[in-house]
Structures are given as structure tokens and as C-alpha cells.
Design a protein around this motif. Structure first.
Motif, short mmCIF file in Angstrom:
data_model
loop_
_atom_site.label_atom_id
_atom_site.label_comp_id
_atom_site.label_asym_id
_atom_site.label_seq_id
_atom_site.Cartn_x
_atom_site.Cartn_y
_atom_site.Cartn_z
N LYS A 1 1.03 -1.03 -0.05
CA LYS A 1 -0.39 -0.21 0.10
C LYS A 1 0.85 1.22 -0.12
O LYS A 1 1.36 1.68 1.08
CB LYS A 1 -0.88 0.03 1.10
N LEU A 2 1.18 1.78 -1.17
CA LEU A 2 2.25 2.89 -1.57
C LEU A 2 1.30 3.86 -2.33
O LEU A 2 1.76 3.97 -3.59
CB LEU A 2 3.47 2.38 -2.02
N PRO A 3 0.31 4.43 -1.72
CA PRO A 3 -0.52 5.17 -2.84
C PRO A 3 0.37 6.65 -3.30
O PRO A 3 0.04 7.34 -4.31
CB PRO A 3 -1.49 5.78 -1.82
N ASN A 4 1.51 6.84 -2.87
CA ASN A 4 2.19 8.20 -3.32
C ASN A 4 3.40 7.81 -4.17
O ASN A 4 4.30 8.51 -4.35
CB ASN A 4 2.64 9.20 -2.17
N LEU A 5 3.69 6.27 -4.36
CA LEU A 5 4.92 5.90 -5.12
C LEU A 5 4.90 6.51 -6.55
O LEU A 5 4.30 6.16 -7.17
CB LEU A 5 4.90 4.30 -4.93
N LYS A 6 6.14 7.09 -6.67
CA LYS A 6 6.37 7.75 -8.00
C LYS A 6 7.41 6.87 -8.90
O LYS A 6 7.58 6.72 -10.10
CB LYS A 6 6.74 9.16 -7.90
N LYS A 7 8.15 6.11 -8.03
CA LYS A 7 9.41 5.28 -8.68
C LYS A 7 9.37 4.27 -8.05
O LYS A 7 9.54 3.84 -6.94
CB LYS A 7 10.78 6.13 -8.71
N LEU A 8 9.49 2.95 -8.99
CA LEU A 8 9.81 1.64 -8.51
C LEU A 8 10.88 1.24 -9.50
O LEU A 8 10.80 0.98 -10.84
CB LEU A 8 8.43 0.95 -8.74
N LEU A 9 12.06 0.96 -8.77
CA LEU A 9 13.20 0.39 -9.50
C LEU A 9 13.72 -0.89 -8.81
O LEU A 9 14.08 -1.05 -7.97
CB LEU A 9 14.42 1.51 -9.73
N LEU A 10 13.44 -2.25 -9.79
CA LEU A 10 13.72 -3.44 -9.27
C LEU A 10 14.79 -4.07 -10.15
O LEU A 10 14.54 -4.38 -11.31
CB LEU A 10 12.53 -4.44 -9.30
N TYR A 11 15.83 -4.65 -9.50
CA TYR A 11 17.12 -5.41 -10.25
C TYR A 11 16.44 -6.61 -10.09
O TYR A 11 16.43 -7.48 -9.07
CB TYR A 11 18.29 -5.38 -9.46
N VAL A 12 15.96 -7.19 -11.31
CA VAL A 12 15.38 -8.68 -11.39
C VAL A 12 16.47 -9.77 -10.95
O VAL A 12 16.31 -10.75 -10.30
CB VAL A 12 14.67 -8.85 -12.62
#
Length: 295
Positions: free
Chosen positions: A155-166
Motif C-alpha cells: 500500500k504505497l499510494p504516493n509511490l512515484k518510482k519503482l526500480l527493481l533489479y530482477v
């Protein structure tokens, strides 16, 4: 910049780290990190806190660091950016970094806007619920499904950036393209502006997954860099990315594209980073391509 104890401050950011020599000779380790931070006269003026090597991160995890921050939450209330695990390969290979359980951190740091975690061994995010977090980055050699599941349900309603190293299977990635597809389908980040699904040995497949996700309609930056992107994925990008005029930047640096596809992508009417091209290896009739962060 040598990391010996408390190191040089840069504006309102500061890195706290111990060398292996300090661990061996002075007994410095994760149990001392928060104590030393709180004793630092500069700490109250910081807004960004970077935790580097804690002496022996391949043997001891950072749980005592996390617990110390939570136990002293009031004294960390001015920290808006937190990076836990900022160390280079000479200090510790990324796949060796022993991480920790962040389940209690979300409630303890309601003011936090950016969280960066490096390393995925023993990493647990728990039930993520945070009204103010704007950026979540996980840098690792392989991202476990359990971590992706936590992000999927976050629950991250204000998340603007998601960066995931798979990453890759040898270093902790135990999913596939369907795992990432489920994450993108079931997660709910209404303010997401930057989506990065990077550093994968199945980058072509993940490119197709990302291009089919709901987030393509809202993001401005698409990051598919650091993996084994080939002409297969490049052609998908050429075919489909024009469907979303909201996309202003495409980052695919570190790739395995041919010059032909690379040149065509560079002519797209958006900002495109196609730097760091690589050539595949051939051995005994097999073709080998490598994601960037695979040691």
C-alpha cells in the motif's frame, strides 16, 4: 573516498560505514552503527542517511541497524532518504550482502520518501504500508519471489518510482516473467511515474510483460536497462512504445541490440539511452548473454 568509520558529509547526506579492518581490530559491526550515528553532531542536520559496509556484511546481517533505527524512531524523524547496503564489490559482492527484515520500518519512519536497499540475501519487506514513500529501489543480483510478493501487495499510494533489479537464478531470482507480470497486474501504484524492471537475463520476455502492463498508460520513464535486451525486445519497443505519448524517456543502456535496431530506437521522438552495447559470447555452439549485475 575511503570508508573508515564516519566519512565525508555531502550537503545533507552522509555515509556511515566500517571497513573490514575496523571490524577485525576494533570489533565494529552492525551493533555499533546506530550508536555511532546518534553520537555524530552532524546527524541532526541530515535529511539523507546512507549506511555502507558494516564491517562483515557477508557474515552478519543488518538487522541490528534496522532495529536500532526503529527503536530510536523519534531521533530519525528528520531522515527522508535511506540507503541501506551501499557498498562496492571490493567491500562485499552484492550477492553476499546479508540484508534484514524491514517489516517494522514502515510504521517507524512515516516521513520517509525514498528507500534504497542493496542486497537480497535474507531480505524481507513484510506488509508494506506507507503513505509518504515516493521511491523504492532494490539493487541485487537476484530478486526473490517473496520480496516481489510484498511489493505486489504494498500500500504505497504516493509511490512515484519503482526500480527493481530482477537478477538471475544463481543469485536469488526464483521467479519468471509470470512472477513479474503478476506483480504489475496486482499492484496498485496510482502515482507511479518511473518504472524500472532491469538487470535480467530474460530482459526480452520482461519487456513484453512491461509493455502489456497497466502502468504504461501513466509512467513518463520506462527503464529496461542492464539486462540481456536483444533485437527481439527492441522490435517490440519500436512497434509499441508509440502507443503511449506519456512516455518521455526510455532507458535501455547496457544491451545486446544490433546497430540497426539501436539506430531505429535512437530516432524515436523521445529521450532514449542506448549506451553500453554488448556483444554476445559463443562457446560450443551456445550463445551467452549476461545481465550487468551478475558478478
Amino acid at each position: 573516498m575511503k570508508r573508515r568509520g564516519i566519512v565525508v558529509s555531502r550537503k545533507k547526506s552522509k555515509t556511515y560505514a566500517y571497513s573490514y579492518e575496523q571490524y577485525e581490530e576494533q570489533g565494529k559491526g552492525p551493533k555499533n552503527v546506530v550508536e555511532d550515528i546518534l553520537a555524530d553532531k552532524e546527524f541532526p542536520d541530515l535529511t539523507e542517511l546512507v549506511i555502507g559496509c558494516w564491517g562483515n556484511p557477508w557474515e552478519e546481517n543488518c538487522q541490528e541497524v534496522i532495529n536500532g533505527i526503529v527503536a530510536n524512531a523519534g531521533r530519525f524523524s528528520h531522515i527522508e532518504k535511506l540507503f541501506l547496503g551501499d557498498m562496492n564489490f571490493e567491500e562485499c559482492e552484492v550477492s553476499w550482502i546479508m540484508q534484514g527484515d524491514y517489516s517494522t520500518l514502515w510504521a517507524a519512519m512515516p516521513q520517509l520518501k525514498e528507500l534504497t536497499i542493496k542486497g537480497s540475501t535474507d531480505l524481507t519487506l513484510g506488509d508494506i504500508c506507507h503513505e509518504g514513500l515516493e521511491s523504492l529501489t532494490i539493487i541485487c543480483g537476484g530478486l526473490p519471489r517473496s520480496v516481489m510478493k510484498s511489493i505486489q501487495n504494498a500500500k504505497l499510494p504516493n509511490l512515484k518510482k519503482l526500480l527493481l533489479y530482477v537478477g538471475i537464478e544463481d543469485y536469488g531470482f526464483d521467479g519468471n516473467e509470470s512472477t513479474v507480470k503478476e506483480l504489475l497486474e496486482k499492484s496498485d501504484f496510482p502515482n507511479l511515474d518511473y518504472l524500472g524492471i532491469v538487470d535480467s537475463e530474460i530482459q526480452d520476455e520482461l519487456t513484453e510483460v512491461v509493455l502489456g502492463s497497466k502502468y504504461m498508460e501513466q509512467i513518463r520513464v520506462l527503464d529496461l536497462s542492464l539486462g540481456t535486451l536483444t533485437d527481439k525486445g527492441g522490435r517490440l519497443l519500436l512497434e509499441k512504445i508509440g502507443n503511449w505519448p506519456n512516455i518521455k524517456k526510455l532507458d535501455i543502456h547496457y544491451h545486446y541490440l544490433s546497430d540497426e535496431i539501436k539506430d531505429k530506437l535512437e530516432k524515436l521522438p523521445i529521450e532514449v539511452d542506448t549506451s553500453e552495447g554488448n556483444e554476445e559470447d559463443a562457446y560450443d555452439g551456445e550463445i551467452y548473454r549476461y545481465a550487468m549485475l551478475t558478478e
